[in-house]
Motif scaffolding. Structure first.
Motif, PDB file in Angstrom:
ATOM      1  N   ASP A   1      19.065  40.117  12.407  1.00 49.57           N
ATOM      2  CA  ASP A   1      20.439  39.624  12.503  1.00 49.57           C
ATOM      3  C   ASP A   1      20.696  39.009  13.885  1.00 49.57           C
ATOM      4  O   ASP A   1      21.359  37.979  14.006  1.00 49.57           O
ATOM      5  CB  ASP A   1      21.449  40.748  12.264  1.00 49.57           C
ATOM      6  CG  ASP A   1      21.517  41.185  10.810  1.00 49.57           C
ATOM      7  OD1 ASP A   1      20.948  40.497   9.932  1.00 49.57           O
ATOM      8  OD2 ASP A   1      22.152  42.232  10.550  1.00 49.57           O
ATOM      9  N   SER A   2      20.157  39.646  14.922  1.00 47.34           N
ATOM     10  CA  SER A   2      20.349  39.153  16.285  1.00 47.34           C
ATOM     11  C   SER A   2      19.600  37.846  16.510  1.00 47.34           C
ATOM     12  O   SER A   2      20.114  36.930  17.156  1.00 47.34           O
ATOM     13  CB  SER A   2      19.907  40.213  17.296  1.00 47.34           C
ATOM     14  OG  SER A   2      20.711  41.367  17.149  1.00 47.34           O
ATOM     15  N   ILE A   3      18.393  37.738  15.965  1.00 48.78           N
ATOM     16  CA  ILE A   3      17.635  36.486  16.053  1.00 48.78           C
ATOM     17  C   ILE A   3      18.430  35.363  15.398  1.00 48.78           C
ATOM     18  O   ILE A   3      18.606  34.287  15.977  1.00 48.78           O
ATOM     19  CB  ILE A   3      16.253  36.629  15.386  1.00 48.78           C
ATOM     20  CG1 ILE A   3      15.347  37.550  16.218  1.00 48.78           C
ATOM     21  CG2 ILE A   3      15.596  35.268  15.175  1.00 48.78           C
ATOM     22  CD1 ILE A   3      14.066  37.976  15.497  1.00 48.78           C
ATOM     23  N   ASN A   4      18.928  35.609  14.211  1.00 54.32           N
ATOM     24  CA  ASN A   4      19.694  34.587  13.484  1.00 54.32           C
ATOM     25  C   ASN A   4      20.956  34.203  14.243  1.00 54.32           C
ATOM     26  O   ASN A   4      21.321  33.019  14.292  1.00 54.32           O
ATOM     27  CB  ASN A   4      20.046  35.075  12.081  1.00 54.32           C
ATOM     28  CG  ASN A   4      18.818  35.240  11.206  1.00 54.32           C
ATOM     29  OD1 ASN A   4      17.751  34.685  11.478  1.00 54.32           O
ATOM     30  ND2 ASN A   4      18.954  36.043  10.167  1.00 54.32           N
ATOM     31  N   TYR A   5      21.628  35.174  14.834  1.00 56.59           N
ATOM     32  CA  TYR A   5      22.840  34.905  15.593  1.00 56.59           C
ATOM     33  C   TYR A   5      22.548  33.952  16.748  1.00 56.59           C
ATOM     34  O   TYR A   5      23.214  32.930  16.907  1.00 56.59           O
ATOM     35  CB  TYR A   5      23.426  36.225  16.111  1.00 56.59           C
ATOM     36  CG  TYR A   5      24.650  36.033  16.969  1.00 56.59           C
ATOM     37  CD1 TYR A   5      25.907  35.925  16.383  1.00 56.59           C
ATOM     38  CD2 TYR A   5      24.561  35.960  18.350  1.00 56.59           C
ATOM     39  CE1 TYR A   5      27.043  35.749  17.159  1.00 56.59           C
ATOM     40  CE2 TYR A   5      25.692  35.782  19.134  1.00 56.59           C
ATOM     41  CZ  TYR A   5      26.928  35.671  18.529  1.00 56.59           C
ATOM     42  OH  TYR A   5      28.043  35.486  19.308  1.00 56.59           O
ATOM     43  N   TYR A   6      21.547  34.283  17.549  1.00 58.53           N
ATOM     44  CA  TYR A   6      21.248  33.442  18.711  1.00 58.53           C
ATOM     45  C   TYR A   6      20.671  32.091  18.321  1.00 58.53           C
ATOM     46  O   TYR A   6      20.946  31.086  18.978  1.00 58.53           O
ATOM     47  CB  TYR A   6      20.360  34.199  19.709  1.00 58.53           C
ATOM     48  CG  TYR A   6      21.190  35.145  20.540  1.00 58.53           C
ATOM     49  CD1 TYR A   6      22.000  34.663  21.565  1.00 58.53           C
ATOM     50  CD2 TYR A   6      21.227  36.498  20.269  1.00 58.53           C
ATOM     51  CE1 TYR A   6      22.797  35.509  22.309  1.00 58.53           C
ATOM     52  CE2 TYR A   6      22.019  37.359  21.010  1.00 58.53           C
ATOM     53  CZ  TYR A   6      22.810  36.847  22.025  1.00 58.53           C
ATOM     54  OH  TYR A   6      23.615  37.680  22.760  1.00 58.53           O
ATOM     55  N   LYS A   7      19.919  32.034  17.237  1.00 58.63           N
ATOM     56  CA  LYS A   7      19.449  30.727  16.746  1.00 58.63           C
ATOM     57  C   LYS A   7      20.640  29.849  16.376  1.00 58.63           C
ATOM     58  O   LYS A   7      20.643  28.646  16.638  1.00 58.63           O
ATOM     59  CB  LYS A   7      18.540  30.898  15.527  1.00 58.63           C
ATOM     60  CG  LYS A   7      17.113  31.223  15.864  1.00 58.63           C
ATOM     61  CD  LYS A   7      16.286  31.248  14.583  1.00 58.63           C
ATOM     62  CE  LYS A   7      14.834  31.426  14.873  1.00 58.63           C
ATOM     63  NZ  LYS A   7      14.030  31.462  13.624  1.00 58.63           N
ATOM     64  N   GLY A   8      21.661  30.456  15.786  1.00 56.80           N
ATOM     65  CA  GLY A   8      22.867  29.718  15.415  1.00 56.80           C
ATOM     66  C   GLY A   8      23.608  29.150  16.618  1.00 56.80           C
ATOM     67  O   GLY A   8      24.386  28.215  16.484  1.00 56.80           O
ATOM     68  N   LEU A   9      23.352  29.714  17.797  1.00 55.81           N
ATOM     69  CA  LEU A   9      23.977  29.227  19.025  1.00 55.81           C
ATOM     70  C   LEU A   9      23.081  28.251  19.782  1.00 55.81           C
ATOM     71  O   LEU A   9      23.406  27.849  20.895  1.00 55.81           O
ATOM     72  CB  LEU A   9      24.347  30.393  19.938  1.00 55.81           C
ATOM     73  CG  LEU A   9      25.331  31.407  19.371  1.00 55.81           C
ATOM     74  CD1 LEU A   9      25.670  32.456  20.414  1.00 55.81           C
ATOM     75  CD2 LEU A   9      26.588  30.730  18.862  1.00 55.81           C
TER      76      LEU A   9
ATOM     77  N   ILE B   1      27.177  39.797  18.367  1.00 55.03           N
ATOM     78  CA  ILE B   1      27.279  40.741  17.252  1.00 55.03           C
ATOM     79  C   ILE B   1      26.912  42.167  17.633  1.00 55.03           C
ATOM     80  O   ILE B   1      27.173  43.092  16.866  1.00 55.03           O
ATOM     81  CB  ILE B   1      26.429  40.270  16.047  1.00 55.03           C
ATOM     82  CG1 ILE B   1      24.953  40.181  16.405  1.00 55.03           C
ATOM     83  CG2 ILE B   1      26.964  38.952  15.501  1.00 55.03           C
ATOM     84  CD1 ILE B   1      24.042  39.930  15.207  1.00 55.03           C
ATOM     85  N   ASN B   2      26.330  42.371  18.809  1.00 51.07           N
ATOM     86  CA  ASN B   2      25.994  43.716  19.285  1.00 51.07           C
ATOM     87  C   ASN B   2      26.982  44.221  20.330  1.00 51.07           C
ATOM     88  O   ASN B   2      26.810  45.299  20.881  1.00 51.07           O
ATOM     89  CB  ASN B   2      24.581  43.732  19.863  1.00 51.07           C
ATOM     90  CG  ASN B   2      23.545  43.539  18.785  1.00 51.07           C
ATOM     91  OD1 ASN B   2      23.262  44.442  18.023  1.00 51.07           O
ATOM     92  ND2 ASN B   2      23.005  42.328  18.702  1.00 51.07           N
TER      93      ASN B   2
END
Length: 123
Positions: free
Chosen positions: A20-28, A114-115
């Protein structure tokens, strides 16, 4: 005499869910890199190393501690870069917890990921 020139730094973020964290930062706009089994999220000279916590309760950003700073990481950019990031954050529904504050001498904003980590951006 040996001259040592350190370049950049990496900030370790203990996260609740690695993917989830990987996806979040990729989205940014960050890119993912696996180095020696560690996930590095890179954006220019900024690197966050994501490490999944064994217990979600272990994820406690410094910014959430009473008396701590309002940010866990600070990223510098240009004024144009900051405005672009602001537009990206708005379009992605990123939680902006401070700012943006615009001025000639200094502009800044802070997001919460998200964290719960507060990442400040300034120009």
């Amino acid at each position: 005499m040996v001259s040592v020139n350190l370049k950049g730094q990496s900030i370790v973020l203990l996260v609740a869910n690695l993917q989830d964290s990987i996806n979040y930062y990729k989205g940014l706009g960050f890119t993912e890199e696996n180095i020696g089994g560690h996930i590095h999220m890179n954006h220019g000279a900024v690197t966050f190393i994501l490490h999944e916590a064994k217990q979600v309760s272990d994820v406690r950003p410094n910014s959430s501690v009473e008396g701590g700073l309002y940010f866990d990481a600070f990223c510098y950019t240009s004024p144009a870069g900051l405005k672009h990031l602001y537009e990206v954050f708005l379009s992605k529904g990123v939680e902006i917890v401070n700012g943006p504050h615009w001025s000639e001498g200094w502009s800044e904003m802070t997001i919460r990921d998200i964290n719960g980590y507060c990442i400040a951006f300034g120009a």
